[in-house]
Design a protein around this motif. Structure first.
Motif, short mmCIF file in Angstrom:
data_model
loop_
_atom_site.label_atom_id
_atom_site.label_comp_id
_atom_site.label_asym_id
_atom_site.label_seq_id
_atom_site.Cartn_x
_atom_site.Cartn_y
_atom_site.Cartn_z
N PHE A 43 0.84 -1.20 0.00
CA PHE A 43 0.00 0.00 0.00
C PHE A 43 0.87 1.25 0.00
CE2 PHE A 43 -4.39 -1.05 0.05
CZ PHE A 43 -4.49 -2.32 0.58
N TRP A 44 1.98 1.19 0.74
CA TRP A 44 2.94 2.31 0.74
C TRP A 44 3.42 2.57 -0.68
CZ3 TRP A 44 7.89 2.18 4.31
CH2 TRP A 44 8.62 3.37 4.13
N ALA A 45 3.78 1.51 -1.38
CA ALA A 45 4.27 1.66 -2.76
C ALA A 45 3.20 2.30 -3.63
CB ALA A 45 4.66 0.30 -3.33
N PHE A 46 1.95 1.82 -3.49
CA PHE A 46 0.86 2.36 -4.29
C PHE A 46 0.66 3.85 -4.02
CE2 PHE A 46 -3.01 2.85 -6.50
CZ PHE A 46 -3.89 3.53 -5.67
N TYR A 47 0.59 4.23 -2.76
CA TYR A 47 0.35 5.64 -2.43
C TYR A 47 1.54 6.52 -2.78
CZ TYR A 47 -4.22 4.95 -0.37
OH TYR A 47 -5.54 4.69 -0.20
N HIS A 48 2.76 5.97 -2.65
CA HIS A 48 3.96 6.72 -3.04
C HIS A 48 3.86 7.15 -4.50
CE1 HIS A 48 8.32 7.66 -3.21
NE2 HIS A 48 8.19 7.26 -4.45
#
Lengths: 261, 126
Positions: A98-103
């Protein structure tokens, strides 16, 4: 009975941790061999050994707990802590994706067109199959709770039926996701959108399959009278895992399918 | 008048059936088809279940009972042999625990705070 002055379970020596470690070594190195030298033998061998290890290790735990009575209250408490800690580690696993997606999606770079979804990506309509999938998983959460209450009430028939229904809903979700993957207008190779979409939803799908398998094992055990109305932790662990899978899907749906479209 | 009521009450008390009523089969295999622990628990789980029903704690799962530690009310220390190590936290929040062997027989006193400890025999269900 064992001559011990405590209520804990000192397990007998077992080969499965060693076979599991060897399997992990073979799967990882085998995958690297496959990538570089076009040979799948090591990876396949490792996977077979991994499946055998899982089957025999968990079979032994069922023997120790259900058939030999080693799962006393303190032992069960330890198993509960273990499952909760494991699920927590899985939460952190998904948090990374999810971090990767939002980044990538909160500040889209110029090469994407400075927008999200990136230029050229046709996203899936969140109100079509993804919404159905949401309903399917939420319904499966209801049926697994129904199964739990049936077990606690001592009702065999509804317990079996609701647990079977939960597994069928899980299969239906996997089937629908499979269709979506086949029909999707974008692939994993389509930039960061494709990467984040398929890695996050792909790992989620894997967890749905794992959860369905766990529930299926519980169904077989329930049919064979392993569970009592007071003591059925294997089922509770499967139900916790299943709820976790459902919650991850809800976050995926809101973030990637809906907000990200 | 009062004597008659008292007599009737006594008669009622003497004739009520005091035996525990036979539990109706509302749970377990006979009722819904899922066994209860009473029907199916085995091994150590069953031993502990039975002990807890009787109120005993053979495997020391519960917190030990609290005693004053005085000569009249010494700490009773259960042991499966004739001696056991005791660790005395003389005052609350003390970080230095006072360790000593407690032997069968006369009560012993903690070398630091003087609390009394008495070894008592403890049976394990084997």
């Amino acid at each position: 009975m064992a001559h011990q002055a405590h209520a804990y379970h000192m397990v007998d020596p077992s080969p499965w941790p060693l076979t599991g470690a060897v399997a992990a070594l073979l799967v990882t190195s085998g995958t690297a061999i496959w990538f570089h030298f076009n040979s799948t033998i090591l990876m396949t061998l490792g996977t077979m050994l991994l499946l055998l290890t899982m089957y025999q290790w968990w079979r032994d735990i069922i023997r120790e707990g259900t058939f030999q009575g080693h799962h006393t209250p303190p032992v069960q408490k330890g198993l509960r802590y273990g499952m909760i800690l494991f699920i927590t580690s899985e939460v952190f696993f998904f948090l990374g994706f999810f971090w990767a997606f939002y980044h990538s999606s909160l500040a889209p770079t110029p090469d994407l067109g400075g927008c999200w979804p990136p230029a050229g990506i046709t996203t899936l309509d969140p109100f079509e199959v993804p919404l159905l999938n949401t309903a399917v998983l939420l319904a499966s959460g209801v049926t697994v709770t129904w199964a739990h209450h049936s077990i606690m009430e001592g009702d065999r028939k509804p317990a079996i039926q609701s647990l079977a229904l939960t597994i069928l809903l899980g299969f239906y979700f996997t089937f629908l996701q499979g269709l979506e993957y086949f029909e999707a207008p974008f692939t994993i190779a389509d930039g960061v959108y494709g990467s984040t979409f398929f890695v996050a939803t792909g790992f989620h799908g894997l967890h749905v399959i794992i959860g369905s398998t766990f529930l299926a094992v519980c169904l077989l055990r329930q049919i064979q009278y392993h569970f009592t109305s007071e003591h059925h932790f294997g089922f509770e662990a499967a139900a916790w895992y299943w709820h976790f899978v459902d919650v991850v899907w809800l976050f995926l749906y809101i973030s990637i399918y809906w907000w990200g479209s | 008048m009062a004597a008659r009521l008292l007599f009737r009450g006594a008669l009622r008390a003497a004739t009520t059936c005091r035996a525990a009523p036979v539990p109706a089969l509302t749970r377990g295999m006979a009722a819904g088809g899922i066994p209860t622990d009473e029907e199916q628990a085995t091994g150590m789980e069953r031993i502990i279940m039975k002990a807890m029903q009787e109120g005993s704690d053979p495997y020391s799962m519960m917190k030990p009972k609290e005693y004053a530690g005085s000569k009249a009310d010494p700490h009773l220390v259960p042991s499966i042999t004739n001696k056991r190590i005791v660790g005395c936290v003389c005052e609350e929040d003390n970080t230095a625990v006072v360790w000593f062997w407690l032997h069968q027989g006369e009560p012993q006193r903690c070398p630091s705070c003087g609390s009394h400890y008495q070894l008592v025999a403890h049976e394990l269900p084997h």
